[in-house]
Write an enzyme that holds these catalytic residues in place. Structure first.
Site, PDB file in Angstrom:
ATOM      1  N   LYS A 163       0.690  -1.182  -0.109  1.00 26.70           N
ATOM      2  CA  LYS A 163      -0.129   0.016  -0.024  1.00 26.70           C
ATOM      3  C   LYS A 163       0.945   1.144   0.102  1.00 26.70           C
ATOM      4  O   LYS A 163       1.630   1.378   0.963  1.00 26.70           O
ATOM      5  CB  LYS A 163      -0.903  -0.055   1.329  1.00 26.70           C
ATOM      6  CG  LYS A 163      -1.761   1.172   1.415  1.00 26.70           C
ATOM      7  CD  LYS A 163      -2.820   1.059   2.393  1.00 26.70           C
ATOM      8  CE  LYS A 163      -3.727   2.368   2.340  1.00 26.70           C
ATOM      9  NZ  LYS A 163      -4.678   2.200   3.633  1.00 26.70           N
ATOM     10  N   ARG A 183     -11.055   9.509   1.728  1.00 24.94           N
ATOM     11  CA  ARG A 183     -10.890  10.064   2.916  1.00 24.94           C
ATOM     12  C   ARG A 183     -11.990  10.972   2.951  1.00 24.94           C
ATOM     13  O   ARG A 183     -12.481  11.057   4.201  1.00 24.94           O
ATOM     14  CB  ARG A 183      -9.465  10.664   3.134  1.00 24.94           C
ATOM     15  CG  ARG A 183      -8.374   9.830   3.011  1.00 24.94           C
ATOM     16  CD  ARG A 183      -7.082  10.443   3.098  1.00 24.94           C
ATOM     17  NE  ARG A 183      -6.075   9.499   2.991  1.00 24.94           N
ATOM     18  CZ  ARG A 183      -4.878   9.663   2.841  1.00 24.94           C
ATOM     19  NH1 ARG A 183      -4.360  10.820   2.410  1.00 24.94           N
ATOM     20  NH2 ARG A 183      -3.991   8.649   2.703  1.00 24.94           N
ATOM     21  N   LYS A 229       1.188   9.998   5.279  1.00 23.30           N
ATOM     22  CA  LYS A 229       1.220   8.632   6.108  1.00 23.30           C
ATOM     23  C   LYS A 229       2.524   7.819   5.623  1.00 23.30           C
ATOM     24  O   LYS A 229       2.641   6.842   5.296  1.00 23.30           O
ATOM     25  CB  LYS A 229       0.054   7.800   5.923  1.00 23.30           C
ATOM     26  CG  LYS A 229      -1.342   8.374   6.279  1.00 23.30           C
ATOM     27  CD  LYS A 229      -2.627   7.582   6.031  1.00 23.30           C
ATOM     28  CE  LYS A 229      -3.812   8.222   6.473  1.00 23.30           C
ATOM     29  NZ  LYS A 229      -4.926   7.391   6.637  1.00 23.30           N
ATOM     30  N   GLU A 272       7.782  -6.547   1.251  1.00 31.33           N
ATOM     31  CA  GLU A 272       6.476  -6.702   2.133  1.00 31.33           C
ATOM     32  C   GLU A 272       5.669  -7.719   1.911  1.00 31.33           C
ATOM     33  O   GLU A 272       5.144  -8.387   2.795  1.00 31.33           O
ATOM     34  CB  GLU A 272       5.761  -5.420   1.856  1.00 31.33           C
ATOM     35  CG  GLU A 272       6.551  -3.957   2.265  1.00 31.33           C
ATOM     36  CD  GLU A 272       6.398  -3.931   3.832  1.00 31.33           C
ATOM     37  OE1 GLU A 272       5.679  -4.440   4.523  1.00 31.33           O
ATOM     38  OE2 GLU A 272       6.721  -2.698   4.424  1.00 31.33           O
ATOM     39  N   LYS A 322      -2.066  -1.715  -3.691  1.00 31.67           N
ATOM     40  CA  LYS A 322      -3.012  -0.445  -3.805  1.00 31.67           C
ATOM     41  C   LYS A 322      -2.134   0.947  -3.813  1.00 31.67           C
ATOM     42  O   LYS A 322      -0.963   1.218  -3.047  1.00 31.67           O
ATOM     43  CB  LYS A 322      -3.739  -0.414  -2.487  1.00 31.67           C
ATOM     44  CG  LYS A 322      -4.822   0.746  -2.364  1.00 31.67           C
ATOM     45  CD  LYS A 322      -5.443   0.716  -0.941  1.00 31.67           C
ATOM     46  CE  LYS A 322      -6.496   1.920  -0.854  1.00 31.67           C
ATOM     47  NZ  LYS A 322      -7.228   1.917   0.321  1.00 31.67           N
ATOM     48  N   SER A 358     -10.290   5.420  -5.311  1.00 26.89           N
ATOM     49  CA  SER A 358     -11.151   6.405  -5.228  1.00 26.89           C
ATOM     50  C   SER A 358     -10.747   7.377  -6.235  1.00 26.89           C
ATOM     51  O   SER A 358     -11.613   8.030  -6.993  1.00 26.89           O
ATOM     52  CB  SER A 358     -11.482   7.129  -3.855  1.00 26.89           C
ATOM     53  OG  SER A 358     -10.515   7.797  -3.336  1.00 26.89           O
ATOM     54  N   TYR A 417     -15.059   0.541  -7.454  1.00 31.15           N
ATOM     55  CA  TYR A 417     -16.532   1.327  -7.374  1.00 31.15           C
ATOM     56  C   TYR A 417     -17.321   1.114  -8.667  1.00 31.15           C
ATOM     57  O   TYR A 417     -18.596   1.365  -8.524  1.00 31.15           O
ATOM     58  CB  TYR A 417     -16.313   2.798  -6.946  1.00 31.15           C
ATOM     59  CG  TYR A 417     -15.275   2.717  -5.596  1.00 31.15           C
ATOM     60  CD1 TYR A 417     -16.010   2.660  -4.249  1.00 31.15           C
ATOM     61  CD2 TYR A 417     -14.056   3.049  -5.677  1.00 31.15           C
ATOM     62  CE1 TYR A 417     -15.160   2.849  -3.313  1.00 31.15           C
ATOM     63  CE2 TYR A 417     -13.528   3.118  -4.579  1.00 31.15           C
ATOM     64  CZ  TYR A 417     -13.601   3.085  -3.346  1.00 31.15           C
ATOM     65  OH  TYR A 417     -13.014   3.148  -2.142  1.00 31.15           O
TER      66      TYR A 417
END
Length: 329
Positions: free
Chosen positions: A197, A207, A221, A237, A252, A278, A317
């Protein structure tokens, strides 16, 4: 043999021969539908994501019925936490009567064969919008956050969820969650790890949808999500998460990171998923609204690109629309 004896266009001339040699096929089985659930009654539009609504549990069940009828395998739940329920320690995340937990129970009672996945992360529940518990300097502390994530995952498992999806990028959280699930007897609860991610700029509308944008403010982040410039790190990872007990891994965002999807699939050969996030959705919807692109054709082309890159499934979506279009042929 050279031209004119070799003519690649021969196989592209007719629909039947194009279908015979088609290498990748997108179906409803490849789709996971992310949905936002809120405490309010009815639906509430997400302005930055045209066509996406926050749903009450009653409305969620109506959407689940559509998804089941279209044979979409999984819904992914993202709760919209009321401001008064947020705290520094994110304690609402493991409330057994919390919104996500109630939504899981409602879905599994009504649609037992529909897969349900939950987000395991603290950002919807923290007053600062970070995915973990912070120290006095604002740094997200790893180990105490993992303890909280374990409590959240166990709460979701007790509610009957099929898949927990830790999206926080804390070190060691997959092993801790897997161990806790096994110890409590949730041996069939699957883990889809957000293994790669990235600290992406494509998450803004999400968000907004879950109500964490205002809490995060100008924060970022980058101390736990990955640098967008890195791919070798992604493989490291993924390897760690698989060793710790992940059943599936995710990359992602999606389309800007298809090279990472390909490398993960080639290296590990495990169930690999990607999230058409998104920002990707919002960009496409804006182009469609302006008449610049054909919605059906471009959406299905974009989703097929995920399959071509090696993804076994896509969180999108567009899932309901895509499944309908695929059914229509």
């Amino acid at each position: 043999m050279a031209y004119p004896y070799t003519r690649p266009r021969r196989m592209r001339r007719d629909d039947f021969s194009r279908r015979l040699m088609r290498e990748h096929v997108l179906t409803a089985d490849d789709l996971i539908y992310p949905v936002f659930v809120h405490e309010l009654k009815g639906r509430e539009a997400v302005p930055s994501m045209p066509g996406v609504d926050r749903l009450s549990i009653d409305e969620l069940l109506k959407v689940a019925e559509q998804a089941a009828e279209l044979r979409i395998p999984v819904l992914a739940l993202f709760p919209v936490t009321a401001p008064e329920a947020k705290s520094l320690d994110a304690a609402a995340a493991w409330d057994d009567d919390g919104l996500a937990q109630r939504a899981v129970r409602a879905l599994k009672a009504r649609f037992p064969d529909l897969g349900v996945m939950t987000d395991v992360a603290l950002d919807p529940f923290t007053t600062h919008g970070q995915d973990g518990i912070i120290d006095d300097s604002g740094y997200v502390m790893n180990d105490i956050t993992v303890e909280a994530l374990v409590r959240q995952a166990l709460s979701h498992a007790r509610a009957g969820v099929d898949i927990v999806a830790p999206s926080d990028m804390m070190d060691g959280r997959i092993g801790a969650i897997r161990g806790a699930l096994e110890e409590e007897g949730h041996i069939h609860t699957r883990i889809m790890a957000y293994s790669a991610k990235y600290a992406s700029a494509f998450y803004g509308p999400f968000r907004d949808a879950v109500g964490s944008a205002g809490n995060l403010g100008k924060g970022n982040k980058s101390t736990y999500q990955m640098d967008p410039a890195n791919t070798n790190e992604a493989l490291h990872e993924v390897a760690l998460d698989l060793e710790e007990g992940a059943d599936m891994v995710m990359v992602k965002p999606g389309m800007p990171y298809l090279d990472v999807v390909r490398r993960v699939k080639d290296e590990f050969g495990v169930p690999t998923f990607a999230y058409q996030v998104s920002g990707e959705y919002a960009m496409l919807k804006a182009a469609y609204a302006n008449g610049w692109l054909n919605e059906r054709a471009c959406t299905l082309e974009a989703l097929t690109a995920f399959k071509r890159a090696g993804a076994d499934g896509i969180l999108t979506y567009f899932a309901l629309d895509a499944a309908r279009w695929l059914r229509e042929g």
